[in-house]
Design a protein around this motif. Structure first.
Motif, mmCIF file in Angstrom:
data_model
loop_
_atom_site.group_PDB
_atom_site.id
_atom_site.type_symbol
_atom_site.label_atom_id
_atom_site.label_comp_id
_atom_site.label_asym_id
_atom_site.label_seq_id
_atom_site.Cartn_x
_atom_site.Cartn_y
_atom_site.Cartn_z
ATOM 1 N N VAL A 1 0.814 -1.217 0.000
ATOM 2 C CA VAL A 1 0.000 0.000 0.000
ATOM 3 C C VAL A 1 0.846 1.265 0.000
ATOM 4 C CG1 VAL A 1 -2.092 -0.923 1.078
ATOM 5 C CG2 VAL A 1 -0.193 -0.144 2.529
ATOM 6 N N SER A 2 0.271 2.299 -0.609
ATOM 7 C CA SER A 2 0.814 3.663 -0.520
ATOM 8 C C SER A 2 0.201 4.336 0.693
ATOM 9 C CB SER A 2 0.404 4.495 -1.744
ATOM 10 O OG SER A 2 1.036 4.077 -2.897
ATOM 11 N N ALA A 3 0.637 5.555 0.954
ATOM 12 C CA ALA A 3 0.002 6.395 1.974
ATOM 13 C C ALA A 3 -1.323 6.922 1.416
ATOM 14 C CB ALA A 3 0.923 7.562 2.300
ATOM 15 N N GLU B 1 -1.179 12.533 1.734
ATOM 16 C CA GLU B 1 -0.465 12.426 3.005
ATOM 17 C C GLU B 1 1.046 12.651 2.835
ATOM 18 O OE1 GLU B 1 -1.383 12.587 5.882
ATOM 19 O OE2 GLU B 1 0.138 11.672 7.165
ATOM 20 N N THR B 2 1.632 12.037 1.804
ATOM 21 C CA THR B 2 3.078 12.197 1.619
ATOM 22 C C THR B 2 3.404 13.665 1.339
ATOM 23 O OG1 THR B 2 3.087 9.961 0.745
ATOM 24 C CG2 THR B 2 5.110 11.221 0.473
ATOM 25 N N ASN B 3 2.579 14.314 0.522
ATOM 26 C CA ASN B 3 2.798 15.752 0.257
ATOM 27 C C ASN B 3 2.738 16.555 1.545
ATOM 28 O OD1 ASN B 3 3.019 15.322 -2.446
ATOM 29 N ND2 ASN B 3 0.941 15.994 -2.952
ATOM 30 N N GLY C 1 3.437 7.584 6.411
ATOM 31 C CA GLY C 1 2.122 7.486 5.761
ATOM 32 C C GLY C 1 1.768 6.043 5.427
ATOM 33 N N GLU C 2 2.741 5.299 4.956
ATOM 34 C CA GLU C 2 2.511 3.907 4.572
ATOM 35 C C GLU C 2 2.351 3.005 5.794
ATOM 36 O OE1 GLU C 2 4.261 5.983 2.696
ATOM 37 O OE2 GLU C 2 3.552 5.559 0.669
ATOM 38 N N GLN C 3 2.980 3.385 6.893
ATOM 39 C CA GLN C 3 2.813 2.597 8.122
ATOM 40 C C GLN C 3 1.340 2.614 8.544
ATOM 41 O OE1 GLN C 3 5.627 3.229 11.250
ATOM 42 N NE2 GLN C 3 4.312 2.383 12.830
ATOM 43 N N GLY D 1 11.940 7.146 -3.269
ATOM 44 C CA GLY D 1 11.616 8.198 -4.244
ATOM 45 C C GLY D 1 10.114 8.247 -4.452
ATOM 46 N N ARG D 2 9.604 9.435 -4.834
ATOM 47 C CA ARG D 2 8.166 9.612 -4.971
ATOM 48 C C ARG D 2 7.591 8.601 -5.966
ATOM 49 N NH1 ARG D 2 5.851 13.988 -2.666
ATOM 50 N NH2 ARG D 2 4.091 12.545 -2.732
ATOM 51 N N GLY D 3 6.460 8.042 -5.605
ATOM 52 C CA GLY D 3 5.848 7.009 -6.442
ATOM 53 C C GLY D 3 6.468 5.639 -6.218
ATOM 54 N N GLY D 4 7.328 5.527 -5.198
ATOM 55 C CA GLY D 4 8.151 4.335 -5.028
ATOM 56 C C GLY D 4 7.431 3.060 -4.613
ATOM 57 N N SER D 5 6.175 3.167 -4.209
ATOM 58 C CA SER D 5 5.538 1.913 -3.785
ATOM 59 C C SER D 5 5.235 0.994 -4.971
ATOM 60 C CB SER D 5 4.293 2.165 -2.923
ATOM 61 O OG SER D 5 3.487 3.117 -3.500
ATOM 62 N N ASP D 6 5.189 1.545 -6.193
ATOM 63 C CA ASP D 6 5.111 0.657 -7.372
ATOM 64 C C ASP D 6 6.341 -0.240 -7.403
ATOM 65 O OD1 ASP D 6 2.809 1.930 -8.300
ATOM 66 O OD2 ASP D 6 3.945 3.392 -9.490
HETATM 67 N N1 ASP Z 1 3.441 7.708 -0.841
HETATM 68 C C1 ASP Z 1 4.584 7.852 -1.701
HETATM 69 C C2 ASP Z 1 4.397 9.040 -2.641
HETATM 70 O O1 ASP Z 1 3.388 9.709 -2.560
HETATM 71 C C3 ASP Z 1 4.882 6.595 -2.454
HETATM 72 C C4 ASP Z 1 3.814 6.153 -3.408
HETATM 73 O O2 ASP Z 1 2.661 6.549 -3.309
HETATM 74 O O3 ASP Z 1 4.131 5.349 -4.299
HETATM 75 O O4 ASP Z 1 5.249 9.319 -3.409
#
Ligand code: ASP
Ligand code: MG
Length: 428
Positions: free
Chosen positions: A40-42, A46-48, A83-85, A159-164
């Motif tokens: 899961v992502s945040a 939330e990350t922003n 956020g991911e926690q 890095g941003r988007g890293g949960s992919d």
């Molecule tokens: N939460 C992180 C982000 O916003 C990672 C992700 O969503 O993939 O960058």
């Protein structure tokens, strides 16, 4: 029975209602006797929010009026990873409330080990000796994406988007049969449907095309996740989390080019507004000048993208134009001004009102005429091309930002991307 990794992005876990819905999609897969790991992502935004807190505090200056400075990336990581926690714990509870066995896993608990590059770490290794047996015993693993742990035991982020990338790497490490990336769109489109209303969802797209599209501005998947999937030949399916459990939800399969089924030259049109253009005027036309410019950029940690040079033979001077990310523009200009004496150019111009528009397709390797069709379509609309860059499977142009939508639509039309192309004769 299969082993499945399912990944849910920020909008898919935006609130408790969405998290309950995700639990229903996960339950559906688990019900069939499959082993399921979820990444899961945040919650969206939330990350922003967390990054903004860090930035605000980082800008504080002590009373003397100057910043003492000092790196903060290690703390940045421990903050933004939180956020991911939260979402991993919440989803585990939602699954338990449906009567399923589930637990959350943080990066350090797996452990998902990374290198030392805080805020943009790369995954070094994923230990599967704890999580693997847990899955086999029928527990659903809910993994916090985006985070890992480095050799010194500190939390790192990818890095941003890293949960992919967390999801793809986990699927590789767990030898999963499938890696499904759930998001708020129902697949990969021929272009942004907000710009071209007749954009079409692709059933399949080749890894290389997806890699180009992701790095050229299509934001659905983190570029590194596609790279990782390609290197491990792990197909990933991109699909919407908005549908109901049990619905037909085909999405788009990102796979090896031999598995793609349609015969086409161009697969998609991407655009990125994150560009800025810099021109150095009257640079000396002699060996080593471009290298000096690139060195100045590299020293300032700025990556250079498209480059063109125009030479005037009559006076041995050249104009050099290149692009950098919009965020890097100020840095780049400062570095160039500092190095002006050494590089030796007369003047410096910049423009951040530009967009990079690209057409991508593996069919370009074997077909000619793509460039002609592209430039004619742009010329027909009176759009001026400032810089051009090509690779084997893409052509990118830099244009005035004002014409972004017009150019995307014109190219989408010119390559008839709204129409389904014929199937390959030897389709699998
Ligand atoms: N939460 C992180 C982000 O916003 C990672 C992700 O969503 O993939 O960058
Ligand atoms: Mg994402």
């Amino acid at each position: 029975m299969a082993r499945i990794v399912m990944k849910f992005g920020g909008t898919s876990v935006a609130n408790l209602e969405r998290i309950r819905h995700v639990a229903s999609l996960v339950a559906e897969e688990a019900k069939g006797g499959n082993e399921v790991a979820v990444v899961v992502s945040a919650m969206s935004g939330e990350t922003n929010r967390l990054v903004a807190l860090v930035d605000e505090l980082d800008a504080d200056t002590p009373e003397q009026g100057h910043r003492l400075g000092g790196a903060i990336e290690d703390e940045y990581d421990s903050i933004v990873a939180s956020g991911e926690q939260v979402t991993s714990g919440l989803l585990a509870i939602a699954l338990r409330r449906r009567g399923l066995k589930a637990r959350s896993w943080l990066g350090w608990q797996i452990p998902l080990k990374t290198d030392m590059a805080h805020s943009k770490a790369r995954i070094a290794e994923i230990e599967s000796s704890a999580i693997g047996p847990s899955l086999s015993e029928g527990n659903i693993a809910v993994v916090a994406g985006f985070q890992g742990v480095n050799d010194t035991g500190r939390i790192s982020t990818l890095g941003r988007g890293g949960s992919d990338t967390s999801a793809v790497a986990l699927a590789v490490a767990l030898k999963a049969d499938r890696c499904d990336i759930y998001t708020d769109v129902d697949g990969i489109y021929t272009t942004d449907p907000r710009i071209a209303k007749d954009a079409r969802r692709l059933n399949r797209i080749a890894f290389e095309e997806m890699l180009e599209l992701a790095s050229l501005g299509a934001k659905v998947l983190q570029t590194r996740s596609v790279e990782l999937a390609m290197n491990n030949n792990l197909p990933i399916r991109v699909l919407t989390s908005m549908s109901e459990a049990g619905d037909h939800n085909p999405g788009t399969l990102v796979c090896h080019e031999d598995e793609t089924m349609e015969e086409r030259v161009v697969s998609g049109v991407a655009y990125s507004r994150d560009e800025a253009q810099i021109t150095l005027l009257r640079l000396k036309d002699k060996p080593g000048m471009v290298a000096k410019v690139c060195k100045a950029m590299a020293d300032a940690n700025v990556s250079v993208d498209m480059i063109v040079q125009g030479i005037s033979r009559s006076d041995n001077a050249a104009n050099l134009t290149f692009t950098v990310g919009k965020r890097d523009l100020d840095n780049a200009l400062a570095a160039l001004e500092k190095a002006q004496g050494e590089i030796g150019f007369e003047a410096l111009k910049s423009d951040s009102d530009v967009t990079k528009v690209s057409v991508v397709g593996i069919g370009m390797r074997s077909h000619t005429g793509v460039a002609q069709t592209m430039f004619e379509a742009l010329a027909d609309k009176g759009i001026n091309v400032e810089v051009i860059a090509t690779s084997e499977i893409k052509i990118s142009v830099l244009i005035d930002a004002e014409y972004t939508e017009l150019a995307v639509r014109a190219l989408h039309n010119a390559f008839e991307l709204h129409e389904a192309p014929p199937l390959k004769v030897s389709a699998p």
